[in-house]
Design an enzyme around this catalytic site. Sequence first.
Site, mmCIF file in Angstrom:
data_model
loop_
_atom_site.group_PDB
_atom_site.id
_atom_site.type_symbol
_atom_site.label_atom_id
_atom_site.label_comp_id
_atom_site.label_asym_id
_atom_site.label_seq_id
_atom_site.Cartn_x
_atom_site.Cartn_y
_atom_site.Cartn_z
ATOM 1 N N CYS A 1 23.653 28.809 17.918
ATOM 2 C CA CYS A 1 22.569 27.854 18.163
ATOM 3 C C CYS A 1 22.140 27.924 19.620
ATOM 4 C CB CYS A 1 23.014 26.426 17.861
ATOM 5 S SG CYS A 1 23.595 26.128 16.195
ATOM 6 N N ASP A 2 20.901 27.579 19.851
ATOM 7 C CA ASP A 2 20.420 27.439 21.225
ATOM 8 C C ASP A 2 19.334 26.380 21.268
ATOM 9 O OD1 ASP A 2 20.447 28.782 24.054
ATOM 10 O OD2 ASP A 2 18.339 28.419 23.566
ATOM 11 N N SER A 3 19.396 25.514 22.251
ATOM 12 C CA SER A 3 18.418 24.436 22.380
ATOM 13 C C SER A 3 17.711 24.498 23.726
ATOM 14 C CB SER A 3 19.103 23.071 22.243
ATOM 15 O OG SER A 3 19.663 22.894 20.970
ATOM 16 N N GLY B 1 17.214 26.654 18.061
ATOM 17 C CA GLY B 1 17.299 27.857 17.248
ATOM 18 C C GLY B 1 18.643 27.917 16.539
#
Length: 223
Positions: free
Chosen positions: A75-77, A116
């Site tokens: 994940c990526d924020s 993501g």
Amino acid sequence: MRLVLASASPARLSVLRGAGVEPVVRVSGVDERAVTASLPDPSPAEVVTTLARAKAEAVVDQVAAEFPEAVVVGCDSMLWAPGEQGDELVGKPETPELAAERWERMAGGTGQLLTGHAVLRLRDGAMIAGHSDHLATTVRFGRPSRAELDSYIATGEPMKVAGGFTLDGFGGWFITGVDGDPASVLGISLSLTRSLLSEVGVSVVSLWNHPDAVHDRAGGRSR
């Protein structure tokens, strides 16, 4: 089948544990700037989904031998919010001064928290499928006083999280509302992750803790 979380985020780990999954944590160590720089004129959604996939892929070799039957979740924020020259995509503020500047611009307004998600499936230690997507959630920011903002920044929390705020920590005092999936603001959307797991042929219920373990954990909370 094990779920491997390619992230050091305590919030993501907490969300998954609260939803009945005990992940194996493996931190990717991906150079986010290098990955982003390799993308030609990317959209904000492309940035976060590419970073999520890069993080998941980075730990595959680490876990393949130990957990040959697994799904790896990355994940990526990042926050799409007002910047000095219009809206911009921002990650973690690197300094207290930058955190203060961002909060002064965000106060009383809104931002889009983009997260993501990437899910890779391993079978017999080899990656056989992968899907990625993103989720956008609108965050409404309050107006902390100067003293409140200084105290918040002094906690060190804003420099550790995308956009310089949290929903489940000190920053939650200054968030007036969320339009969308609150779990996504914490770093991982259960709904989107379930959908991506389905895309690679895995039912989320197959990853849940044994019912006895869930019962014991619930009993522990009530004591």
